[in-house]
Design an enzyme around this catalytic site. Sequence first.
Site, PDB file in Angstrom:
ATOM      1  N   VAL A  64       9.059   9.594  26.054  1.00  0.00           N
ATOM      2  CA  VAL A  64       9.913   8.442  25.396  1.00  0.00           C
ATOM      3  C   VAL A  64      11.006   8.552  24.886  1.00  0.00           C
ATOM      4  O   VAL A  64      12.151   7.880  25.350  1.00  0.00           O
ATOM      5  CB  VAL A  64       8.696   7.568  24.405  1.00  0.00           C
ATOM      6  N   CYS A  65      11.151   9.642  24.326  1.00  0.00           N
ATOM      7  CA  CYS A  65      12.614  10.199  23.682  1.00  0.00           C
ATOM      8  C   CYS A  65      13.536  10.602  24.862  1.00  0.00           C
ATOM      9  O   CYS A  65      14.627  10.288  24.853  1.00  0.00           O
ATOM     10  CB  CYS A  65      12.166  11.300  22.890  1.00  0.00           C
ATOM     11  N   ASP A  66      12.834  11.364  25.911  1.00  0.00           N
ATOM     12  CA  ASP A  66      13.713  11.685  27.065  1.00  0.00           C
ATOM     13  C   ASP A  66      14.344  10.389  27.714  1.00  0.00           C
ATOM     14  O   ASP A  66      15.554  10.034  28.101  1.00  0.00           O
ATOM     15  CB  ASP A  66      12.774  12.328  28.043  1.00  0.00           C
TER      16      ASP A  66
END
Length: 179
Positions: A64-66
Amino acid sequence: MAYERTDAVTLGGNPVTLIGPELRVGDKAPDFAVLTNDRRKAQLTDYENKTCIITTVPSLDTGVCDLQTKLLNEEASNMGEDVAVLTISVDLPFAQARWCKESNVDAITILSDHVDLSFGTAYGTYMKEHRLECRAVFVINQEGIIEYVEYVSEVTDHPDYESALQVVKKLINKAGTAK
């Protein structure tokens, strides 16, 4: 002792303790001290007179962060020089630099809060149990006032990108008509 909030967010469905205040729209944005990918000090005052989008992520090396950071990198390329897009995590600057290179991310600034969690404790995003930042989005106007805040209630979920970007577009239009 720093202010602790225990009912603000969950990680994987489990409640976590956030250290620091819950900031709100209208608050003066606190300054902070973080590191650039080449380990130079950076702070909010480095972006004076710019509209800032600041997102926090637990780690760039998670799905999700990527995705979140790559999406904001795409958006940033269309925002102009009066907007600064910053992503802050506790990843080491070396890991952030590697991730940026591998991901071709160059339109936003990636910053590390790993030394003393200055950002996390000033903005209330530091997850005590994990020594990570929770997922959050802040939009700060050119006068240093917070115009948008989202502490994502489940850290593994995506933020409301569209709402944050709409606030940025309004601020850009307002600044453009004021010139």
